[in-house]
Design a protein around this motif. Structure first.
Motif, mmCIF file in Angstrom:
data_model
loop_
_atom_site.group_PDB
_atom_site.id
_atom_site.type_symbol
_atom_site.label_atom_id
_atom_site.label_comp_id
_atom_site.label_asym_id
_atom_site.label_seq_id
_atom_site.Cartn_x
_atom_site.Cartn_y
_atom_site.Cartn_z
ATOM 1 N N ASP A 122 0.812 -1.135 -0.063
ATOM 2 C CA ASP A 122 -0.218 -0.133 -0.067
ATOM 3 C C ASP A 122 0.956 1.229 0.032
ATOM 4 O OD1 ASP A 122 0.810 -0.452 2.605
ATOM 5 O OD2 ASP A 122 -0.985 -0.013 3.498
ATOM 6 N N ALA A 123 1.957 1.380 0.561
ATOM 7 C CA ALA A 123 2.943 2.503 0.855
ATOM 8 C C ALA A 123 3.419 2.467 -0.682
ATOM 9 C CB ALA A 123 4.071 2.160 1.716
ATOM 10 N N PHE A 124 3.836 1.534 -1.353
ATOM 11 C CA PHE A 124 4.685 1.562 -2.938
ATOM 12 C C PHE A 124 3.429 2.040 -3.598
ATOM 13 C CE2 PHE A 124 4.820 -0.423 -6.871
ATOM 14 C CZ PHE A 124 5.778 0.290 -7.546
ATOM 15 N N VAL A 125 2.097 1.797 -3.622
ATOM 16 C CA VAL A 125 1.136 2.117 -4.619
ATOM 17 C C VAL A 125 0.780 3.553 -4.386
ATOM 18 C CG1 VAL A 125 -1.492 1.677 -5.009
ATOM 19 C CG2 VAL A 125 -0.007 0.051 -4.954
ATOM 20 N N ARG A 176 -2.079 -2.176 -7.565
ATOM 21 C CA ARG A 176 -2.972 -1.421 -7.716
ATOM 22 C C ARG A 176 -4.433 -2.263 -7.700
ATOM 23 N NH1 ARG A 176 -5.729 1.239 -11.809
ATOM 24 N NH2 ARG A 176 -4.386 0.270 -13.157
ATOM 25 N N HIS A 177 -4.431 -3.072 -8.539
ATOM 26 C CA HIS A 177 -5.579 -3.789 -8.700
ATOM 27 C C HIS A 177 -6.078 -4.793 -7.226
ATOM 28 C CE1 HIS A 177 -6.254 -2.242 -12.696
ATOM 29 N NE2 HIS A 177 -5.262 -3.340 -13.172
ATOM 30 N N LEU A 178 -5.026 -5.285 -6.785
ATOM 31 C CA LEU A 178 -5.289 -5.971 -5.605
ATOM 32 C C LEU A 178 -5.817 -5.168 -4.458
ATOM 33 C CD1 LEU A 178 -2.106 -8.327 -5.384
ATOM 34 C CD2 LEU A 178 -4.443 -9.103 -5.710
ATOM 35 N N LEU A 179 -5.283 -4.111 -4.370
ATOM 36 C CA LEU A 179 -5.615 -2.935 -3.282
ATOM 37 C C LEU A 179 -7.046 -2.640 -3.283
ATOM 38 C CD1 LEU A 179 -2.424 -1.037 -2.507
ATOM 39 C CD2 LEU A 179 -3.478 -2.715 -1.072
ATOM 40 N N GLU A 180 -7.331 -2.413 -4.929
ATOM 41 C CA GLU A 180 -8.564 -2.050 -4.916
ATOM 42 C C GLU A 180 -9.761 -3.115 -4.547
ATOM 43 O OE1 GLU A 180 -8.821 -1.015 -9.145
ATOM 44 O OE2 GLU A 180 -7.960 0.940 -8.911
ATOM 45 N N GLY A 181 -9.194 -4.432 -4.831
ATOM 46 C CA GLY A 181 -10.162 -5.507 -4.507
ATOM 47 C C GLY A 181 -10.364 -5.735 -3.119
ATOM 48 N N PHE A 182 -9.157 -5.363 -2.262
ATOM 49 C CA PHE A 182 -9.375 -5.411 -0.855
ATOM 50 C C PHE A 182 -10.418 -4.183 -0.318
ATOM 51 C CE2 PHE A 182 -4.675 -6.861 -0.732
ATOM 52 C CZ PHE A 182 -5.046 -8.137 -0.519
ATOM 53 N N ASP A 183 -10.374 -2.921 -0.935
ATOM 54 C CA ASP A 183 -10.927 -2.003 -0.464
ATOM 55 C C ASP A 183 -12.452 -2.390 -0.748
ATOM 56 O OD1 ASP A 183 -8.882 -0.704 0.396
ATOM 57 O OD2 ASP A 183 -8.910 0.660 -1.346
ATOM 58 N N ALA A 184 -12.619 -2.947 -2.071
ATOM 59 C CA ALA A 184 -14.036 -3.228 -2.504
ATOM 60 C C ALA A 184 -14.750 -4.341 -1.859
ATOM 61 C CB ALA A 184 -14.016 -3.705 -3.903
ATOM 62 N N ALA A 185 -14.009 -5.213 -1.082
ATOM 63 C CA ALA A 185 -14.502 -6.388 -0.425
ATOM 64 C C ALA A 185 -14.855 -5.925 0.995
ATOM 65 C CB ALA A 185 -13.292 -7.428 -0.177
ATOM 66 N N GLU A 186 -14.165 -4.946 1.477
ATOM 67 C CA GLU A 186 -14.570 -4.294 2.864
ATOM 68 C C GLU A 186 -15.639 -3.279 2.508
ATOM 69 O OE1 GLU A 186 -11.439 -2.225 4.670
ATOM 70 O OE2 GLU A 186 -10.215 -4.224 4.980
ATOM 71 N N GLN A 187 -15.800 -2.728 1.464
ATOM 72 C CA GLN A 187 -16.923 -1.735 1.334
ATOM 73 C C GLN A 187 -18.288 -2.613 1.004
ATOM 74 O OE1 GLN A 187 -17.047 1.688 1.469
ATOM 75 N NE2 GLN A 187 -19.240 1.371 1.447
ATOM 76 N N ALA A 188 -18.078 -3.969 0.194
ATOM 77 C CA ALA A 188 -19.159 -4.422 0.286
ATOM 78 C C ALA A 188 -19.628 -4.928 1.378
ATOM 79 C CB ALA A 188 -18.744 -5.902 -0.802
ATOM 80 N N ILE A 189 -19.049 -5.159 2.410
ATOM 81 C CA ILE A 189 -19.518 -5.712 3.830
ATOM 82 C C ILE A 189 -20.305 -4.653 4.355
ATOM 83 C CG2 ILE A 189 -19.135 -6.588 5.991
ATOM 84 C CD1 ILE A 189 -19.046 -8.814 3.919
ATOM 85 N N VAL A 190 -19.706 -3.346 4.286
ATOM 86 C CA VAL A 190 -20.437 -2.298 4.656
ATOM 87 C C VAL A 190 -21.820 -1.842 4.081
ATOM 88 C CG1 VAL A 190 -20.224 0.207 5.080
ATOM 89 C CG2 VAL A 190 -18.117 -1.245 5.583
#
Length: 298
Positions: free
Chosen positions: A8-11, A70-84
């Motif tokens: 995440d720091a690198f991205v 970048r795509h992996l982190l977007e997936g992490f964020d989207a997974a958490e947002q999906a639960i919210v």
């Protein structure tokens, strides 16, 4: 050490262009972010960034890693947002790009109806006929018409859209009507923002370059010019069906008209489709299956 440590720091360093900007965004110190990226490079066994006192530049390996990370982190964020979204209902904001007239007339009222059903959801609608870059410009989805060429996008067919070549009876009274697309070179053409018109040739939609002394980036302006006998235009069905039925315009080159044109709902292939995007997409697809201008009372 976890496989994603430092990712995440690198991205964020690449996205924001500096270690200090990434540190502010992440709420960390610049030194911590720098150490995290260095540790990531050491673990991967390759240099990801060329560092100078004035700017950062990706190495070839860094560019490759960035796209995947970048795509992996977007997936992490989207997974958490999906639960919210699942726990609290649809919320947040949707950023949508819409073709101007079609979007104003037919999509925006449906988006407004959808928002009324989900009061915690917001929207940012951009009305433009330009071909936006969904990923780079941060759009959740867009509505496009005509031919699609970008294989990196997922497209769902919203409804039909046919292009008519039209002229007024007054214009045709002074000139012979074109019998083939080749005959258009002898006519006054009314052009929109595109430099080509689409015709069905040998069973396939083809783009033909067109020229004319009249150009407008407004379909309504082209329609008005056609009605005033200034020339021949190619316009979508929702502009011309009423004038054609009333006899104020004449349809030309019908044998070359592509009957399989469509309106598309498009979103990035690599992006996890959040519940709010998926539900809006389903809602629009259901409501726009039949062209709105063909519904009773329209």
């Amino acid at each position: 050490m976890r496989a994603w440590d430092g990712m995440d720091a690198f991205v964020e360093v690449v996205r924001l262009g500096s270690f200090s900007a990434a540190a502010r965004h992440l709420g960390l110190s610049t030194a911590f972010v720098s150490r995290a990226v260095s540790a990531l490079e050491q673990r991967l066994g390759t240099q990801l960034l060329h560092r100078t006192t004035r700017k950062l530049r990706l190495t070839d390996a860094g560019r490759l890693y960035y796209e995947h990370a970048r795509h992996l982190l977007e997936g992490f964020d989207a997974a958490e947002q999906a639960i919210v979204d699942y726990q609290e209902g649809l919320r947040g904001s949707l950023r949508i790009s819409l073709a101007t007239t079609y979007g104003e007339r037919y999509v925006a009222p449906l988006v407004n109806e959808f928002l009324a059903m989900h009061p915690q959801l917001g929207v940012d609608m951009d009305f433009s006929n330009r071909n936006v870059d969904l990923i780079e410009e941060g759009y959740d989805l867009t509505i496009r018409t005509g031919l699609l060429a970008d294989s990196n996008l997922v497209a769902r067919r919203l409804g039909e859209r046919r292009l008519f070549v039209v002229a007024s009876p007054a214009y045709l009274a002074a000139r012979s009507a074109p019998r083939t697309p080749d005959d258009l070179v002898d006519h006054q053409l009314l052009l929109g923002s595109a430099s080509h018109w689409i015709f069905l040739e040998d069973g396939q939609p083809r783009q033909r370059p067109v020229r004319g002394r009249y150009r407008a980036s407004s379909g309504q302006a082209l329609l008005d010019a056609s009605l005033h006998g200034l020339g021949i235009a190619q316009l979508p069905d929702f502009y011309v069906e009423a004038p054609l039925a009333e006899g104020r315009l004449v349809s030309l080159l019908d044998a070359w008209r592509d009957e399989n044109g469509a309106v598309w709902l498009v979103y990035p292939r690599s992006r996890h489709l959040s519940p709010k995007v998926r539900q809006l997409a389903d809602f629009l697809c259901e409501r726009l299956q039949t062209p709105p201008w063909q519904l009773p009372g329209e």
